[in-house]
Design an enzyme around this catalytic site. Structure first.
Site, PDB file in Angstrom:
ATOM      1  CE  LYS A  15       0.875   7.829  -1.385  1.00  0.00           C
ATOM      2  NZ  LYS A  15       2.272   7.499  -1.787  1.00  0.00           N
ATOM      3  CB  SER A  22       1.376   6.429  -5.370  1.00  0.00           C
ATOM      4  OG  SER A  22       2.254   6.319  -4.243  1.00  0.00           O
ATOM      5  CB  SER A  56       5.409   7.498  -4.514  1.00  0.00           C
ATOM      6  OG  SER A  56       5.216   6.326  -5.273  1.00  0.00           O
TER       7      SER A  56
END
Length: 380
Positions: free
Chosen positions: A34, A111, A135
């Site tokens: 990420k 996310s 997330s």
């Protein structure tokens, strides 16, 4: 085929971006990282072009990245995130929304959207992400993946751009329970509070009722098959408000100085959240912190040594125009583990219509490894 820019910010062809530093238990695994984690020689982009342009080149790997590399895994590339990880849909106003390979036409969930899509599409075997308000668990549910949110603080967040430190955790996703557990063997400490050999599982009609009928049925079947006992556990009315207020106050404390005067660099949805965060006063933030601390103690006392089964998200992956309609119900579910600081494993289940969903197992703090083992046994 060129990497999809909605999924990847950096992915060399041929890869990997970073080779393993030594052989280990993760030999052959590839990691989609990420875009909040430091990777040596790269910048942290945080899903925002203005932040990326000003970011320094990182001189060292984030702790979690370094550990995975030392266990034999390779970094396939840096995958997309929503701006500053402050959303759950997966949509990024600048780069687009990563597709959902398991439910085409529906959102990917965020996310940790880029790593989740990369794993679901078979472009990486591990997605390294963060989970503040769901997330990791939400994209895992939407894309039929396994997802792990550890006990708060169990995995060091050194080298990870924060959002709300009271709730931020380093988490990960995989396509199978074995890979999820092997990553846990690398990143997690030994259990401080292992689950009992025959752990008692519980479920709550009030929590299940937050989900849509199709998800409620799928998670209910999983809970029944696991032998979960019904308990009276209804979310407190002000639980989510306290979580969101404290999250907002901390998000502005972390990013407000940089964002002041740069709000126009944000997409509309995330800009609105940060504008609301700016407006949280000191008294409201302190009241929320007190409420969260009280709720954390109550959740831990109520759970004890039992394992709570609840939906990982309130619905299957919604279509883009429906995304905000299920946000509140989903966050009421995800904030139980977030406020409790508890480990949570999202186990993939399927609805009667064949869409992916998630059953979440929440255990006592410090039981991460035994919770992963329990999840694997229940699904296997």
């Amino acid at each position: 085929m060129a990497p999809d820019p909605r999924v990847w910010r950096v992915r060399p062809e041929p890869g990997p971006l970073v080779a393993p530093s030594r052989p280990g238990v993760l030999d052959g695994e590839t990691v989609a990282v990420k875009d909040l984690f430091a990777v040596t020689g790269q910048r942290v982009g945080a899903g925002n072009p203005a932040w990326l342009a000003a970011a320094p080149v990182e001189r060292a790997h984030a702790d979690a990245v370094a550990r995975l590399l030392a266990a034999g895994a390779a970094v396939a590339g840096i995958a997309r995130t929503e701006e500053f990880a402050y959303s759950l849909t997966g949509a990024n106003a600048h780069y687009g929304t990563p597709p959902n390979p398991r439910a085409p036409g529906r959102i990917s969930g965020g996310s940790t959207s880029g790593p989740a899509t990369a794993v679901a599409a078979g472009e990486a075997s591990v997605g390294l992400g963060t989970d503040t308000g769901g997330s990791v668990r939400v994209p895992a549910a939407y894309q039929g993946l396994w997802g792990m949110r550890p006990t708060h603080g169990a995995v060091p967040a050194d080298g990870v751009l924060p959002l709300a430190p009271t709730f931020d955790t380093v988490g990960w996703l995989a396509r199978d329970a074995g890979t999820l557990a092997r990553v846990g063997d690398v990143l997690l400490p030994r259990d401080e509070e292992p689950l009992p050999e025959a752990a008692t599982l519980v479920t709550s009609d009030a929590l299940l009722a937050l989900a849509t009928p199709e998800v409620r049925a799928a998670v209910g079947r999983f809970a029944a098959d696991a032998g979960a006992e019904p308990v009276d556990w209804a979310p407190e009315p002000d639980l989510l408000a306290a979580f969101q207020t404290l999250q907002a106050a901390e998000a502005w404390a972390v990013h407000g100085a940089w964002l002041d005067g740069r709000a126009d660099t944000l997409g509309p949805a995330v800009r609105d959240r940060f504008e609301r965060a700016r407006a949280v006063g000191a008294d409201d933030a302190e009241a929320a912190r007190t409420a969260v601390a009280r709720a954390r103690a109550e959740i831990r006392e109520r759970l004890g040594q039992r394992v709570l089964v609840l939906p990982s998200a309130a619905s299957v992956a919604p279509r883009p125009e429906e995304a905000e309609q299920v946000r509140t119900a989903t966050m009421l579910l995800t904030c139980v583990a977030g406020i409790g600081g508890l480990p949570a494993v999202s186990v993939p289940v399927a609805t009667a219509g064949g869409l992916p969903a998630g059953a979440c197992l929440v255990g006592l703090a410090g039981s991460d490894r035994s919770l992963l083992a329990l999840a694997g046994r229940l699904a296997g």
